[in-house]
Enzyme design. Sequence first.
Site, PDB file in Angstrom:
ATOM      1  N   HIS A 288       0.869  -1.181   0.000  1.00 23.79           N
ATOM      2  CA  HIS A 288       0.000   0.000   0.000  1.00 23.79           C
ATOM      3  C   HIS A 288       0.905   1.230   0.000  1.00 23.79           C
ATOM      4  O   HIS A 288       1.419   1.633   1.035  1.00 23.79           O
ATOM      5  CB  HIS A 288      -0.868  -0.050   1.266  1.00 23.79           C
ATOM      6  CG  HIS A 288      -1.876   1.045   1.376  1.00 23.79           C
ATOM      7  ND1 HIS A 288      -3.222   0.844   1.179  1.00 23.79           N
ATOM      8  CD2 HIS A 288      -1.742   2.360   1.676  1.00 23.79           C
ATOM      9  CE1 HIS A 288      -3.876   1.982   1.355  1.00 23.79           C
ATOM     10  NE2 HIS A 288      -2.990   2.922   1.650  1.00 23.79           N
TER      11      HIS A 288
ATOM     12  N   HIS B 240       1.970   5.257  -1.016  1.00 23.10           N
ATOM     13  CA  HIS B 240       1.547   6.629  -1.306  1.00 23.10           C
ATOM     14  C   HIS B 240       2.618   7.281  -2.174  1.00 23.10           C
ATOM     15  O   HIS B 240       3.807   6.997  -2.023  1.00 23.10           O
ATOM     16  CB  HIS B 240       1.329   7.408  -0.001  1.00 23.10           C
ATOM     17  CG  HIS B 240       0.066   7.023   0.693  1.00 23.10           C
ATOM     18  ND1 HIS B 240      -0.991   7.880   0.847  1.00 23.10           N
ATOM     19  CD2 HIS B 240      -0.327   5.855   1.254  1.00 23.10           C
ATOM     20  CE1 HIS B 240      -1.970   7.269   1.478  1.00 23.10           C
ATOM     21  NE2 HIS B 240      -1.603   6.037   1.745  1.00 23.10           N
TER      22      HIS B 240
ATOM     23  N   CYS C  27      -3.010  13.345   2.322  1.00 25.70           N
ATOM     24  CA  CYS C  27      -3.172  14.362   3.356  1.00 25.70           C
ATOM     25  C   CYS C  27      -3.921  15.564   2.796  1.00 25.70           C
ATOM     26  O   CYS C  27      -3.473  16.176   1.833  1.00 25.70           O
ATOM     27  CB  CYS C  27      -1.807  14.814   3.847  1.00 25.70           C
ATOM     28  SG  CYS C  27      -0.809  13.462   4.441  1.00 25.70           S
TER      29      CYS C  27
END
Lengths: 309, 309
Positions: free
Chosen positions: B213, B215, B246
Amino acid sequence: MRVPLSGLPAKVTIYEVGPRDGLQNEKAVVPVDVKSAFVTRLADAGLRTIETTSFVHPEWVPQLADAEDLLDVLPRSPDLRYPVLVPNEKGLDRALANGVTEIAIFGSATETFARRNLNRTVDESIAMFAPVVERARAEGVWVRAYVSMVCGDPWEGDVPVERVVSVASRMMDLGCSQLSLGDTIGVGTPGHVTALIEALDAAGIGPDRLAVHFHDTYGQALANTLAALRAGVTVVDASAGGLGGCPFAGSATGNLPTEDLVWMLNGLGVDTGVDLDKLVATSRWMASHLGRPSPSRVVQALSPASETE
Amino acid sequence: MRVPLSGLPAKVTIYEVGPRDGLQNEKAVVPVDVKSAFVTRLADAGLRTIETTSFVHPEWVPQLADAEDLLDVLPRSPDLRYPVLVPNEKGLDRALANGVTEIAIFGSATETFARRNLNRTVDESIAMFAPVVERARAEGVWVRAYVSMVCGDPWEGDVPVERVVSVASRMMDLGCSQLSLGDTIGVGTPGHVTALIEALDAAGIGPDRLAVHFHDTYGQALANTLAALRAGVTVVDASAGGLGGCPFAGSATGNLPTEDLVWMLNGLGVDTGVDLDKLVATSRWMASHLGRPSPSRVVQALSPASETE
């Protein structure tokens, strides 16, 4: 955290293309003092090979019409290399008159792009390059050959590996020292890149004579770079802040950002000699001059959310 | 052009997190009919595992307060999996009352993030998860364990591999079937990712039980995915259009965009079952609803420059 990965080189040479490939599509002409400050800051950040400009006809690329003026004012140092793009013999004349010691010629793997970019067939373009390379070498000038559209072409679609090998071989046979594989439209993926490098090796152009030049149009540039490093390539083209790319598509489809490359290589413990903080500061400064944010993820991540500088 | 790369799997399962991880940080609540249409379109694009929502307390994440309503209206099919995030036993009660058959729990490799995200120490969080997993398994429910901050943590910096192995092992020992390694702040690089997967394998958690996973905060997500695939992982988390990340950093630091992943896997000849055109159309539609462009390079490249839809 620095964690090496087996099969990667200990050191990578970054061939910085921001001042030439990055700026050439900018419509508003960047003043020569800004360009000079840009190159100076890139050198201060540790980049040692910086393609600074092009001796293309000023009418074709007005942005680079100040090539002589820029070369006049750049800082010089024995370990700093400033290759300059040279499209033809007239460009070579200008380069030699200005004491340039390293040039790059720019070819195409496809007929359509050769016609559109060089107004010649591939055969005709190689015939045009032949005296450029011959005369450059006679003057002791180092020559890089770019081959563009190595994975795909906007008009022709997929470009066969054999086609790239054929054009690349003919350009290298002219006497070039380095071949930069350009995935100009960014469509390539890691298996394709690996296959290209292996096919060139089988044709006698080993990875020690290759560089890779990726665009991040489809987000593949860094994954493709990783594949190229695993295949033995140690020279990677990148553009500070991700400058460049097609002007009609905004800031999103430029070259592989040098910062994103340095972040990966730093993490892998691969030496580049680049000070990432200085580089990011330089790209923020240039983004401010150009009036739009850098598309580099690293530049964005390391800049304040309220970036205005 | 499809060109395989040796050492990669023939097939990859994409675990789509857009509806949950992607939307959860959106301030403006997305109506349940839009969420339902989003999941429906993702399924129609060929995604078969879609994390749809979370049974977190509505006050913590108001965006997902409509979990029951959403699950009520989603299309059902035997080959469609809709895992749901469950933070604790109350969440599990809600999941079971709504016929959920697959859940995910969300742990942290670091004490600081456990404290900030779960208001517990790592030990306390694992104690909280134990009855969730036990009861879920007794009901025949499949359980995935997320471990977040596996490469770095904003407060603690580098996270040692041993720390991740320790927390991951304890979560898997509870009876979870799959472990998703989350580089929540996107700082990891391919060597680090490979070392993590190898260390987990040595500790008895093989790559067949792992998902990754990533980012794209520092542009590393796809290169890290390539490294994970080479290390034997075949489940990759991604978010349609790159939704998520974010909220204070704009749209640039979200999850790995599903489209960028599919482009790479298509090029590598790795089967995902996803129709890229349908997926891009879905992300453009959702970007239009959210009122800002998708950060996915592929979505940008395949959208008209004048995108307004």
